[in-house]
Design an enzyme around this catalytic site. Structure first.
Site, mmCIF file in Angstrom:
data_model
loop_
_atom_site.group_PDB
_atom_site.id
_atom_site.type_symbol
_atom_site.label_atom_id
_atom_site.label_comp_id
_atom_site.label_asym_id
_atom_site.label_seq_id
_atom_site.Cartn_x
_atom_site.Cartn_y
_atom_site.Cartn_z
ATOM 1 N N LYS A 39 -51.405 3.117 -31.768
ATOM 2 C CA LYS A 39 -51.372 4.432 -32.415
ATOM 3 C C LYS A 39 -50.012 4.707 -33.049
ATOM 4 C CE LYS A 39 -52.663 7.831 -29.639
ATOM 5 N NZ LYS A 39 -53.403 8.811 -28.856
ATOM 6 N N GLY A 86 -46.135 13.571 -23.779
ATOM 7 C CA GLY A 86 -45.436 13.108 -24.974
ATOM 8 C C GLY A 86 -44.104 12.428 -24.711
ATOM 9 N N LEU A 87 -43.822 12.126 -23.441
ATOM 10 C CA LEU A 87 -42.524 11.520 -23.113
ATOM 11 C C LEU A 87 -42.426 10.075 -23.588
ATOM 12 C CD1 LEU A 87 -41.983 13.023 -19.546
ATOM 13 C CD2 LEU A 87 -41.246 13.927 -21.756
ATOM 14 N N GLY A 88 -43.523 9.346 -23.517
ATOM 15 C CA GLY A 88 -43.529 7.974 -24.018
ATOM 16 C C GLY A 88 -43.205 7.940 -25.504
ATOM 17 N N GLU A 116 -54.771 -1.453 -21.007
ATOM 18 C CA GLU A 116 -55.445 -0.809 -22.133
ATOM 19 C C GLU A 116 -54.790 0.502 -22.578
ATOM 20 O OE1 GLU A 116 -57.825 -2.052 -24.025
ATOM 21 O OE2 GLU A 116 -58.127 -3.864 -22.830
ATOM 22 N N ILE A 155 -40.404 0.334 -20.681
ATOM 23 C CA ILE A 155 -40.630 1.747 -20.969
ATOM 24 C C ILE A 155 -41.666 2.229 -19.965
ATOM 25 C CG2 ILE A 155 -42.214 1.103 -22.840
ATOM 26 C CD1 ILE A 155 -41.539 3.839 -24.136
ATOM 27 N N TYR A 200 -49.422 1.989 -28.118
ATOM 28 C CA TYR A 200 -48.559 1.288 -29.072
ATOM 29 C C TYR A 200 -49.237 1.123 -30.428
ATOM 30 C CZ TYR A 200 -45.830 0.309 -24.885
ATOM 31 O OH TYR A 200 -45.111 0.444 -23.733
#
Length: 172
Positions: A144, A106-108, A136, A96, A142
């Site tokens: 979150k 916000g694409l991730g 980090e 990813i 991830y």
């Protein structure tokens, strides 16, 4: 902002290779030697290897576009295509990446949501991924989103043995 996530087809393998090389280098080159980076990418992102990966029935690649600009990609694996047997009845997010020019939009999260949707459609009970222990920003991202570290494994970047943390998100 118009965001689209589309399955990558065989004819887009060169575009996938270019984006893979660019995003991988942007993400990892500052913390790795040029020799180790070259050793890894020359193997992992060969056109023939990517083309073969696109053909695997249990793997799917997606491009994400924002305003018709290619902004990143996702690779998910199920069943026999998974790189490891981490969790029973799981979907693996193998890759990813979001182009640095599009980070913070916000694409991730959209790509993770896509992977979760696929997992749910295939009645998977969890989603897992490996992330370099020194990455980090990705680790925080991830965590979150509800991923928890369950184990770790070695990842070879050229001749440098590194540690990837294996993170799992259990689905309802």
């Amino acid at each position: 902002m118009a965001i689209q996530i589309k399955v990558i087809n065989d004819l887009e393998v060169k575009k996938l290779q270019k984006l893979s090389l660019q995003t991988f280098n942007d993400t990892f080159s500052a913390q790795n030697t040029p020799e180790n980076m070259e050793a890894y990418v020359s193997e992992a992102f060969q056109l023939t290897k990517l083309a073969a990966e696109l053909q695997r029935p249990d793997s799917t690649f997606f491009f994400i576009y924002t305003e018709d600009q290619l902004a990143g990609y996702l690779k998910v694996n199920i069943d026999q295509a998974q790189t490891e047997d981490i969790a029973e009845n799981a979907l693996e997010i193998e890759r990813i990446y979001v182009d640095k020019a599009f980070k913070g939009q916000g694409l991730g999260k959209r790509l993770i949501a896509k992977a979760i949707t696929i997992a749910q459609e295939k009645n998977k009970s969890s989603v897992w991924l490996g992330v370099w222990e020194k990455n980090e920003p990705a680790l925080g991202f991830y965590k979150k989103l509800g991923f928890q570290q369950v184990t770790s494994h070695s990842f070879w970047m050229g001749d440098d043995e590194q540690t990837d943390l294996i993170m799992v998100k259990t689905l309802k």
